[in-house]
Structures are given as structure tokens and as C-alpha cells.
Design an enzyme around this catalytic site. Structure first.
Site, PDB file in Angstrom:
ATOM      1  N   ASP A  50      -2.656 -12.726 -11.559  1.00 47.12           N
ATOM      2  CA  ASP A  50      -3.792 -11.890 -11.166  1.00 47.12           C
ATOM      3  C   ASP A  50      -3.941 -10.663 -12.048  1.00 47.12           C
ATOM      4  O   ASP A  50      -3.011 -10.254 -12.747  1.00 47.12           O
ATOM      5  CB  ASP A  50      -3.669 -11.459  -9.706  1.00 47.12           C
ATOM      6  CG  ASP A  50      -2.458 -10.576  -9.434  1.00 47.12           C
ATOM      7  OD1 ASP A  50      -1.386 -10.843 -10.010  1.00 47.12           O
ATOM      8  OD2 ASP A  50      -2.579  -9.619  -8.639  1.00 47.12           O
ATOM      9  N   GLU A  86       0.323 -10.119  -7.664  1.00 49.87           N
ATOM     10  CA  GLU A  86       1.271  -9.039  -7.978  1.00 49.87           C
ATOM     11  C   GLU A  86       0.622  -7.679  -7.861  1.00 49.87           C
ATOM     12  O   GLU A  86       1.247  -6.715  -7.399  1.00 49.87           O
ATOM     13  CB  GLU A  86       1.834  -9.240  -9.395  1.00 49.87           C
ATOM     14  CG  GLU A  86       2.964  -8.291  -9.772  1.00 49.87           C
ATOM     15  CD  GLU A  86       2.501  -6.982 -10.404  1.00 49.87           C
ATOM     16  OE1 GLU A  86       3.350  -6.104 -10.624  1.00 49.87           O
ATOM     17  OE2 GLU A  86       1.285  -6.837 -10.680  1.00 49.87           O
TER      18      GLU A  86
END
Length: 410
Positions: A81, A176
């Protein structure tokens, strides 16, 4: 190697993989699933084995050992991400070869310029190939630079079997950036003794101290009435949010802190007279100071509840991760090997605390000690983000050298 880095990286950043704090799915956005599926195919193409992607979007793969020595299994991780701070949709990476060290006009129409005055480190990249945004999005070097470097390093090791190494595990994790990266990570299935996240910044970064981190959601409930007849009736929720923020020490914010200093950070504030919502992150390296910061938040809430009523302020606060130092120190050799790998490549290690978090912060507490290594990116999470391909190449070399040294020292 440089061409492969550029090709992979510029292709990867065009996939929108921003995570979403408000989503309760895993991963929180469909773009991460799309990207994970692509990487599964590319890991297989490179030649890795045991390539999997579970229902939660975690991608894992194996580079089998090419030595008879009993080498500890090591892992390399990056996250799928990108940050939520600025848009990551329709990223248009701009390649600047043989950078001259001067200002770069990212977007002439919008007059967005990356300048050495604002970013003094910029001239140090003179002569490098750097990749920037077009000024309208973030770049996503955090962490697609690290992800690219792992892919390229694995490809290199497969095509250069003269470099001996033990079994290497690779993992790409979702979410994350919102602190949920390792939430569903299967440490046992990963099967590594140690790992490294490729999620750092400039050349030489080697990090094994991280913040202790918490997130606080505050809901302020007001009473809306016609402003003409509001006396002694109206309670403005947005003003309650302002009052709360006013109780926090001004100088203990990200824009005033550095090094080992902690902070309170107002990440977002949305609302109106009836209801306002604020989201804060709380950070500190010292556990006692961290707990004290959370107590400060709770005490302000209690004071406001006593003043305005129990429902006027509602707090939800959760710990996100802790300082990994406590779990890294007992296996300090993993830091030493990374340090020696950098020195052997004429890279000066820059050991400093992570003023942020990586998946390694949580993984270290889950039984997988995981320091963090540089990737070559600068100015993460915004339109001025860029990455040096030359430094990315150095990061690939560090991955390879770490793998080689673990085998050599076994």
C-alpha cells in the site's frame, strides 16, 4: 539492473494501492489485491517457488538455498500500500536522467517546482537518475521502491548462482501505512529466523529503533440550533475539537520535533456544528513517555466531559506498534551483518531511529526480528516525493550482500 529497476518501479507506481483507514476489509482497498495478484505472477516468472497469496492479500515466496551449509532462513519484506496523506491515483512518474542538481518543474501548468531551497538534499543527487511525480499525486516510492528492489535482487540471485545463499523468504504485506500491516501476517508460515524490511529512505539508512505508536479517534458531539436563537442552547462540535487541540502542547507536534522527540499529530479534522471527528497519532520512543502522552489525551477528554457532559467527547484509542529495539538487541548480529554489507559496498551506514513505523516494528514483537533498510526515496507521502534509481541499485546490492554474508558466516 538499472533498466529493470526503472521498468518495474514506474509500472508498479501506476497501480493505485492506497490503503483506507475507514475500511474494515482486509486488505482495505481492492488495488492492493490487484497488485498482489500481479506480483504473484511476476514472482513465478522470476523463478521463485512456494508463491502464495492468502485471503488477506499477503504475498509470500521462496528463493531456495543453493548451498549445503546450514544457513538461517532470512526474509525481505515490503508493503503493497501507499500512504493516505495525498492522492495516489493516476500517478505519472517522471524520469530525469543525469539530474543536474537544480530545481525541477514538476508541473508547469500548476507551477509546482521541486527546489533545493525547500529540499536542501536535492543537489546531492546530481548525476543520478531520479524519478519524480508530475506534482499532482504522491509517487509511491514508499514502499514500491523497496518492493521493486526485492524483486530485482531475487531475479539477480537466480541468474547468478555463483553467489551462494541460504533459503530466502519474500513477503509483500497490505495496509502498512495505516498500522495494520502485520495484523494477519503468519510468522510461522513465513518460516524465517530474521527479516529485513526494505522501507527506509536515503542511502545508508539502517534502522532498528522505532516509535511506540497509538492512534486516537475523537468524536465531538454538539447541539445545532438556529444561530439567531442559539444563546445558551448551541454547542458547536467543531469548537469542541478546537478546544481539545488547544490543550495539547503546541511545540510537541511533528513540525517542531526531531531525533528522539515524540509528538501528537492531528491527522484529520472533519465536521460541523452537530458533530466533528478528529484523528490523532501519538508517537514516542520512550515507553514511559508514550504512556504519559496517552494519559494526557485521556485526561483532556475527562476534563471536557466534566465540563460539557459525558457524550460531548468520545475517545477510541488503540496502540499500533512498539519500539522494536527491545526485540532487536538480543539478535544484534542481524544489524551487524547489514552494517558490514553496506561498508563492503562503500556505503556509509546511517543508523538513526525511525521517526515512523515499519511492518518490522510489529513483526519484531511477533517473533520475527526485523530491522529496516534504505530504499532511496525522499519526501514521502506528498507531491514532492522522489527516488534515486542509483540508490535503489545500491539497495539491491545490499540485499544480495546480506544474503551472501549469512551463507559465508554459517
Amino acid at each position: 539492473m538499472k533498466e529493470e529497476l526503472i521498468e518495474r518501479f514506474t509500472r508498479y507506481v501506476k497501480i493505485d494501492t492506497q490503503s483506507n483507514e475507514d475500511s474494515h476489509t482486509v486488505p482495505t482497498t481492492p488495488g492492493q489485491i490487484e497488485f498482489g495478484k500481479l506480483l504473484v505472477e511476476e514472482l513465478k516468472e522470476v523463478g521463485l517457488t512456494e508463491v502464495t497469496m492468502d485471503d488477506n492479500g499477503y504475498v509470500m515466496a521462496t528463493l531456495p538455498a543453493n548451498t549445503d551449509k546450514d544457513v538461517p532462513v532470512i526474509g525481505f519484506l515490503a508493503h503493497l500500500d501507499t500512504a493516505t496523506d495525498f492522492t495516489g491515483k493516476n500517478v505519472k512518474p517522471q524520469i530525469h536522467e543525469n539530474f543536474d542538481g537544480n530545481a525541477i518543474t514538476l508541473n508547469e501548468e500548476l507551477n509546482i517546482v521541486l527546489t533545493p531551497e525547500q529540499f536542501p538534499e536535492l543537489p546531492s543527487y546530481k548525476g543520478h537518475t531520479i524519478i519524480t511525480t508530475d506534482g499532482t499525486t504522491l509517487l509511491g516510492a514508499d514502499d514500491k521502491a523497496g518492493l521493486t528492489e526485492i524483486m530485482v535482487a531475487m531475479n539477480y540471485l537466480i541468474h547468478n548462482p555463483q553467489i551462494k545463499h541460504g533459503k530466502i523468504r519474500v513477503a509483500f504485506t497490505p495496509d502498512e501505512e495505516i498500522g495494520r500491516g502485520p495484523a494477519h501476517f503468519d510468522v510461522e508460515a513465513f518460516g524465517a529466523s530474521f527479516a529485513y524490511t526494505m522501507d527506509g529512505g536515503p542511502l545508508g539508512g539502517l534502522e532498528y529503533e522505532s516509535f511506540n505508536a497509538a492512534g486516537a479517534k475523537l468524536t465531538f458531539n454538539g447541539t445545532n440550533t438556529h444561530p439567531g436563537t442559539a444563546k445558551n442552547k448551541m454547542r458547536n462540535a467543531t469548537k469542541l475539537a478546537m478546544e481539545f487541540n488547544g490543550h495539547l502542547p503546541v511545540e510537541e507536534a511533528p513540525e517542531y520535533t526531531e531525533g528522539y522527540e515524540g509528538f501528537y499529530h492531528l491527522l484529520s479534522l472533519n465536521g460541523d456544528v452537530e458533530q466533528s471527528k478528529a484523528y490523532y497519532i501519538i508517537r514516542d520512543f520512550d515507553r514511559k513517555n508514550f504512556e504519559a502522552r496517552k494519559n494526557t489525551i485521556e485526561n483532556i477528554v475527562k476534563q471536557m466531559q466534566e465540563k460539557y457532559g459525558q457524550n460531548a467527547v468520545v475517545l477510541e484509542m488503540n496502540d499500533q506498534y512498539y519500539n522494536m529495539l527491545e526485540k532487536i538487541e538480543p539478535v544484534r548480529e542481524i544489524v551487524d551483518i547489514a552494517y558490514e554489507a553496506m561498508k563492503s559496498l562503500n556505503i556509509e551506514p546511517n543508523i538513526h531511529p525511525i521517526r515512523g513505523g515499519t511492518d518490522g516494528s510489529q513483526l519484531s514483537y511477533m517473533g520475527l526480528p526485523t530491522p529496516n533498510i534504505f530504499t532511496g526515496g525522499e519526501n514521502y507521502h506528498g507531491k514532492f516525493e522522489y527516488v534515486s534509481v542509483d540508490v535503489m541499485e545500491k539497495a539491491v546490492q545490499v540485499i544480495i550482500e546480506i544474503a551472501r554474508r549469512f551463507e559465508e558466516q554459517a
